[in-house]
Design an enzyme around this catalytic site. Structure first.
Site, PDB file in Angstrom:
ATOM      1  N   HIS A 133       0.840  -1.201   0.000  1.00 42.09           N
ATOM      2  CA  HIS A 133       0.000   0.000   0.000  1.00 42.09           C
ATOM      3  C   HIS A 133       0.878   1.257   0.000  1.00 42.09           C
ATOM      4  O   HIS A 133       0.647   2.194  -0.774  1.00 42.09           O
ATOM      5  CB  HIS A 133      -0.914  -0.036   1.235  1.00 42.09           C
ATOM      6  CG  HIS A 133      -1.711   1.202   1.480  1.00 42.09           C
ATOM      7  ND1 HIS A 133      -3.017   1.345   1.079  1.00 42.09           N
ATOM      8  CD2 HIS A 133      -1.385   2.366   2.107  1.00 42.09           C
ATOM      9  CE1 HIS A 133      -3.461   2.546   1.437  1.00 42.09           C
ATOM     10  NE2 HIS A 133      -2.486   3.181   2.072  1.00 42.09           N
ATOM     11  N   GLU A 134       1.897   1.266   0.836  1.00 42.95           N
ATOM     12  CA  GLU A 134       2.770   2.443   0.916  1.00 42.95           C
ATOM     13  C   GLU A 134       3.573   2.612  -0.379  1.00 42.95           C
ATOM     14  O   GLU A 134       3.763   3.732  -0.865  1.00 42.95           O
ATOM     15  CB  GLU A 134       3.714   2.331   2.125  1.00 42.95           C
ATOM     16  CG  GLU A 134       3.025   2.172   3.481  1.00 42.95           C
ATOM     17  CD  GLU A 134       2.055   3.293   3.834  1.00 42.95           C
ATOM     18  OE1 GLU A 134       2.145   4.382   3.224  1.00 42.95           O
ATOM     19  OE2 GLU A 134       1.185   3.078   4.697  1.00 42.95           O
ATOM     20  N   HIS A 137       1.428   4.356  -2.919  1.00 43.94           N
ATOM     21  CA  HIS A 137       1.359   5.822  -2.802  1.00 43.94           C
ATOM     22  C   HIS A 137       2.507   6.478  -3.571  1.00 43.94           C
ATOM     23  O   HIS A 137       2.342   7.538  -4.179  1.00 43.94           O
ATOM     24  CB  HIS A 137       1.450   6.250  -1.336  1.00 43.94           C
ATOM     25  CG  HIS A 137       0.148   6.181  -0.571  1.00 43.94           C
ATOM     26  ND1 HIS A 137      -1.025   6.723  -1.030  1.00 43.94           N
ATOM     27  CD2 HIS A 137      -0.140   5.638   0.649  1.00 43.94           C
ATOM     28  CE1 HIS A 137      -1.999   6.526  -0.132  1.00 43.94           C
ATOM     29  NE2 HIS A 137      -1.482   5.858   0.895  1.00 43.94           N
ATOM     30  N   GLU A 192      -6.307   6.550  -1.060  1.00 48.34           N
ATOM     31  CA  GLU A 192      -6.221   5.332  -0.255  1.00 48.34           C
ATOM     32  C   GLU A 192      -6.683   4.108  -1.051  1.00 48.34           C
ATOM     33  O   GLU A 192      -6.068   3.042  -1.000  1.00 48.34           O
ATOM     34  CB  GLU A 192      -7.039   5.482   1.034  1.00 48.34           C
ATOM     35  CG  GLU A 192      -6.455   6.471   2.032  1.00 48.34           C
ATOM     36  CD  GLU A 192      -5.039   6.134   2.465  1.00 48.34           C
ATOM     37  OE1 GLU A 192      -4.636   4.962   2.366  1.00 48.34           O
ATOM     38  OE2 GLU A 192      -4.305   7.046   2.888  1.00 48.34           O
TER      39      GLU A 192
END
Ligand SMILES: [Zn+2]
Length: 255
Positions: A133-134, A137, A192
């Site tokens: 997920h990071e 980003h 997100e």
């Protein structure tokens, strides 16, 4: 996830350097996202500021020296990065001593997770969901996009154009705004969801079980509820976020 570890000193140094970074302009197609982005700055322009913020975080926050914990996030992170073909970025990882489960990423590829997060996850697949997920980003250039859109909505496109032609004005205008732009604001709901989707793509490519991302976000939601019930009651986004991720995983045929 939001960058909740940041302290004012870290943000301040980030802001100062950010103000000095070059402005790039315009709309760019992001292949990983499949959509256009309006970017006044890009990851490259944020690198110096982000690296300074990372160095400050390592200096001012309590960093875990637990060799096994550090080796674990590096192993999982490297496996995701290799699988996603993102070795062009100099990724770095650190474990911060902090009870609340959280993680953050800087646009130059620096990923921090808390000891609380490592205590919460039940397996490496769930940790991969967080790190993936990071990474998402960063690939999505969300920090640069947030910076760009906030700058525009806050002071107007005209002011940006004027400022970009005048270095002194740029430092003044963007420096003041930077406090809430670079590292302090949580990402938007769209960001997100995009990071969630990119994250499971990377998980699957690396051989992790995508379904464990659902388990992870459920754990996070439950943890949030037990800690801050009054906030959770006005914050229904966990359920819809998990539903969106489930739908995406189904549509891609992941398991
Ligand atoms: Zn996030």
């Amino acid at each position: 996830m939001p960058f909740t570890l940041t302290k004012a000193s870290v943000a301040k140094s980030f802001v100062g350097l950010l103000a000095a970074s070059a402005l790039v302009g315009g709309c760019a197609y992001n292949e990983a996202l499949g959509r256009n982005q309006f970017l006044l700055v890009d990851n490259a322009a944020l690198t110096q500021a982000a690296d300074q913020a990372w160095a400050d975080a390592l200096r001012t926050q309590q960093v875990s020296r637990d060799a096994a914990a550090n080796a674990r996030i590096r192993r999982v992170g490297d496996r995701l990065v290799q699988a996603a073909g993102l070795t062009n970025i100099r990724w770095d990882y650190a474990v911060f001593v902090e009870e609340s489960p959280n993680a953050f990423v800087l646009p130059s590829g620096k990923i921090g997770v808390t000891t609380g997060l490592l205590a919460l996850v039940q397996n490496d697949d769930q940790l991969a969901a967080v790190i993936g997920h990071e990474i998402g980003h960063v690939v999505a250039q969300h920090a640069a996009e947030r910076y760009s859109s906030t700058a525009v909505t806050s002071i107007g496109l005209q002011a940006i154009q004027g400022a970009s032609g005048d270095y002194g004005q740029a430092v003044g205008a963007l420096g003041g705004l930077g406090a809430q732009l670079g590292v302090l604001l949580p990402f938007s709901r769209q960001h997100e969801l995009e990071a969630d989707q990119l994250g499971v793509d990377y998980m699957v490519r690396a051989g992790y079980r995508a379904s464990q991302s659902i388990a992870l976000w459920r754990l996070m939601a439950a943890q949030r509820q037990s800690q801050t019930p009054e906030f959770a009651s006005t914050h229904p986004s966990d359920a819809s976020r998990i539903a969106a991720l489930e739908q995406y995983i189904r549509s891609r045929g992941y398991n």
